[in-house]
Enzyme design. Structure first.
Site, PDB file in Angstrom:
ATOM      1  N   GLU A 132      -1.023   0.834  -5.140  1.00  0.00           N
ATOM      2  CA  GLU A 132      -1.065   2.117  -5.862  1.00  0.00           C
ATOM      3  C   GLU A 132       0.078   2.237  -6.872  1.00  0.00           C
ATOM      4  O   GLU A 132      -0.034   2.982  -7.854  1.00  0.00           O
ATOM      5  CB  GLU A 132      -1.003   3.287  -4.875  1.00  0.00           C
ATOM      6  CG  GLU A 132      -2.299   3.572  -4.119  1.00  0.00           C
ATOM      7  CD  GLU A 132      -2.530   2.672  -2.909  1.00  0.00           C
ATOM      8  OE1 GLU A 132      -1.675   1.798  -2.633  1.00  0.00           O
ATOM      9  OE2 GLU A 132      -3.568   2.833  -2.254  1.00  0.00           O
ATOM     10  N   ASP A 168      -3.363  22.129   7.802  1.00  0.00           N
ATOM     11  CA  ASP A 168      -3.727  21.064   6.860  1.00  0.00           C
ATOM     12  C   ASP A 168      -4.346  21.593   5.563  1.00  0.00           C
ATOM     13  O   ASP A 168      -4.366  22.798   5.319  1.00  0.00           O
ATOM     14  CB  ASP A 168      -4.597  20.006   7.543  1.00  0.00           C
ATOM     15  CG  ASP A 168      -6.080  20.343   7.471  1.00  0.00           C
ATOM     16  OD1 ASP A 168      -6.417  21.538   7.272  1.00  0.00           O
ATOM     17  OD2 ASP A 168      -6.903  19.418   7.605  1.00  0.00           O
ATOM     18  N   ASN A 171       0.855  -1.195   0.000  1.00  0.00           N
ATOM     19  CA  ASN A 171       0.000   0.000   0.000  1.00  0.00           C
ATOM     20  C   ASN A 171       0.889   1.243   0.000  1.00  0.00           C
ATOM     21  O   ASN A 171       1.931   1.278   0.640  1.00  0.00           O
ATOM     22  CB  ASN A 171      -0.909   0.035   1.230  1.00  0.00           C
ATOM     23  CG  ASN A 171      -1.964   1.116   1.096  1.00  0.00           C
ATOM     24  OD1 ASN A 171      -2.922   0.965   0.349  1.00  0.00           O
ATOM     25  ND2 ASN A 171      -1.765   2.231   1.780  1.00  0.00           N
TER      26      ASN A 171
HETATM   27 MN    MN Z   1      -4.487   1.872  -0.639  1.00  0.00          MN
END
Ligand code: MN
Length: 433
Positions: A210, A259, A146
Site C-alpha cells: 500500500e 465501530d 502490507n
Molecule cells: Mn494489503
C-alpha cells in the site's frame, strides 16, 4: 514545495482557516465531546494542553470533501478522478538514513504507551484505543509489505490488543506466520501524511504494498527509515512509531468498541502486540480518528467511490459528482441526464461495482451530491415512487449481517423527467442591484 508530511498539511489547513488550536487545559475525558463539536464545525482540532499528558493530540484533518480537495490540490468534484489517476501509477518507497520519527527512542523499561493521550472514543469502549495507526508488516513467505489501519486497545505499558481478521491482509499474514510458528514483527506509524492514510485504507490485491500507492498519490516516493529493534521500515516523517511483535497462538479479550457503523462490536478474542520500542519526534502530534466520523467515512469512501465511478463512467453517463458520504452503504450520484431511464443503468452499474452498497440515489447535475440535505430535497421533489424506485432482493452486501439488513438493494431515481427543465428551475436569491 510539496506537502511532505502531516505538519506541512497542517500548514495548508491553517492557511485555509480549517484549524482550531485549543491551548487551554482540557482533561482527556473532555476531548471526545470537543472533537464531536469540531467535527460539526468542519474544523481540524489540535489539543495543545492535555492535563496529565505531555503530548499534543489532533483530530479531523479530513473533516469533509474540502479537506480531501486540499490534500489532492484539486476541486471537490475532481478528487475521485485525481485519486484514480495517481493510484494507477504507484511509486516504490525510498530508504533514507535518518528521519525525524527517530529523534527520540524508548526501549526496554522506558517503553510506556500509556503515557500518550490516546482517548476512550465511545462511552462503552473497553478502554483507550489507538485508531489512526498504520500497521506495517511483511509477509513471511514473500517478504512483501502490507499496510492497514486496525484498532488497537491500550492494555499495558508495553502491550496493546490488535483487531485483525482474514480475509483482511494483516489477518492472512499473521495466520501464515502462525502456521510457520514464527513471531510476526509489526510497526505502527501514527501522525501520517493524509495521502498515506488514504493509501493505507485502500484494498489492493494481496501482495501489493500500500505504501507504493501512497507514493503514487503523493507523486514522489515515500521516504522510509529502518526500525530500531525489528526488521521493518517506517515512514521517516511520521510523528510516532511503535515497534513490536505478535507471537503465534496468543489471544486475549478485546472490546467492546464503537465501530464505523455507529454500533458497538462485542468483546472478542483478539491479537496481542508486545512493544519493543517507541520512536518519535521531539514533540510528536498524535492523531486519533473516530470510527464512523466524517473523517473516517471520507477516508474509507475514496477508494470505493473510485470503484463505483469507474463502473458508472463505463455506462457513458455524464457524472458530475459522486459521494459515498456520510455513510459508505449509500451513494449519491449527480449526472447530466441524457436518456429518460438512464438513472437505472447508473444504479445497476453502481451496485455491480461495490457489494457493500445498499442504497443508490441518482440526482441531476443541479443537485449537490456532497450535501445529503440537497440530495434528500431532490428525492422529496423529483422522485416518482411508482416508477423511480428499484428494489433488488437477495444480493451480496455487507457481510457482518445476522438479520439480513444488507443483502438487498434500493435504487432511487430522483431526476427530473427529460425535457422539462423549465418546470424545475431551482429558485435562487435575487441578486443585489
Ligand atoms: Mn494489503
Amino acid at each position: 514545495m510539496a506537502v511532505q508530511d502531516l505538519r506541512d498539511f497542517f500548514a495548508v489547513l491553517e492557511k485555509n482557516g480549517k484549524v482550531d488550536k485549543i491551548s487551554k487545559e482540557v482533561t482527556i475525558s473532555e476531548i471526545p465531546v470537543v472533537m464531536r463539536q469540531k467535527e460539526k464545525e468542519a474544523k481540524t482540532v489540535l489539543f495543545e494542553n492535555i492535563a496529565g499528558y505531555k503530548n499534543k493530540l489532533f483530530n479531523n484533518i479530513l473533516g469533509g470533501r474540502d479537506f480531501l480537495a486540499l490534500a489532492f490540490g484539486c476541486s471537490r468534484e475532481d478528487v475521485i478522478k485525481e485519486y484514480m489517476k495517481r493510484a494507477e501509477n504507484p511509486i516504490e518507497t525510498k530508504m533514507v538514513a535518518e528521519g525525524p520519527v527517530q529523534e527520540k527512542i524508548f526501549t526496554g523499561d522506558d517503553v510506556d504507551i500509556k503515557q500518550f493521550p490516546f482517548i476512550v472514543h465511545s462511552a462503552k469502549d473497553a478502554g483507550r484505543y489507538i485508531t489512526a495507526g498504520m500497521v506495517i508488516v511483511r509477509d513471511p513467505e514473500t517478504g512483501v509489505r502490507n499496510v492497514s489501519i486496525n484498532r488497537m486497545q491500550l492494555k499495558g505499558p508495553n502491550k496493546i490488543g490488535v483487531r485483525m481478521m482474514p480475509p483482511q491482509h494483516l489477518g492472512v499474514i499473521y495466520e501464515k506466520a502462525e502456521k510457520m510458528d514464527k513471531p510476526l514483527e509489526v510497526a505502527v506509524a501514527i501522525g501520517n501524511h493524509p495521502l498515506d492514510l488514504v493509501a493505507a485504507v485502500t484494498s489492493p490485491p494481496f501482495g501489493v504494498d500500500e505504501l507504493t500507492i501512497a507514493g503514487g498519490l503523493r507523486g514522489e516516493p515515500l521516504e522510509m527509515v529502518k526500525c530500531k529493534t525489528i526488521d521493518l521500515e517506517v515512514p521517516a516523517r511520521a510523528e510516532l512509531v511503535i515497534e513490536g511483535v505478535l507471537y503465534p497462538r496468543e489471544r486475549e479479550k478485546e472490546g467492546p468498541f464503537g465501530d464505523f457503523m455507529g454500533y458497538y462490536v462485542p468483546v472478542m478474542e483478539n491479537h496481542v502486540m508486545h512493544i519493543k520500542a517507541i520512536t518519535m519526534r521531539q514533540d510528536p502530534l498524535l492523531q486519533v480518528i473516530k470510527a464512523g466520523s466524517i473523517e473516517d467515512t471520507h477516508l474509507l469512501a475514496l477508494s470505493r467511490e473510485a470503484q463505483v465511478y469507474r463502473a458508472v463512467a463505463g455506462t457513458n453517463a455524464k457524472i458530475k459528482a459522486l459521494s459515498l458520504c456520510p455513510m459508505i452503504f449509500t451513494c449519491a450520484i449527480s449526472i447530466e441526464k441524457q436518456f429518460e431511464e438512464e438513472a437505472k443503468n447508473v444504479i445497476m452499474a453502481a451496485f455491480g461495482s461495490y457489494s457493500w452498497l445498499k442504497t443508490c440515489i441518482v440526482v441531476d447535475h443541479d443537485v449537490d451530491a456532497f450535501d445529503p440535505v440537497d440530495v434528500w430535497w431532490a428525492v422529496s421533489t423529483r422522485m416518482r415512487p411508482d416508477k423511480g424506485v428499484i428494489v433488488i432482493p437477495n444480493a451480496v452486501g455487507f457481510p457482518r449481517d445476522p438479520h439480513k439488513l444488507h443483502q438487498s438493494k434500493l435504487g432511487i431515481d430522483a431526476t427530473v423527467p427529460m425535457g422539462n427543465w423549465d418546470e424545475y428551475e431551482r429558485i435562487t436569491v435575487p441578486l443585489k442591484e
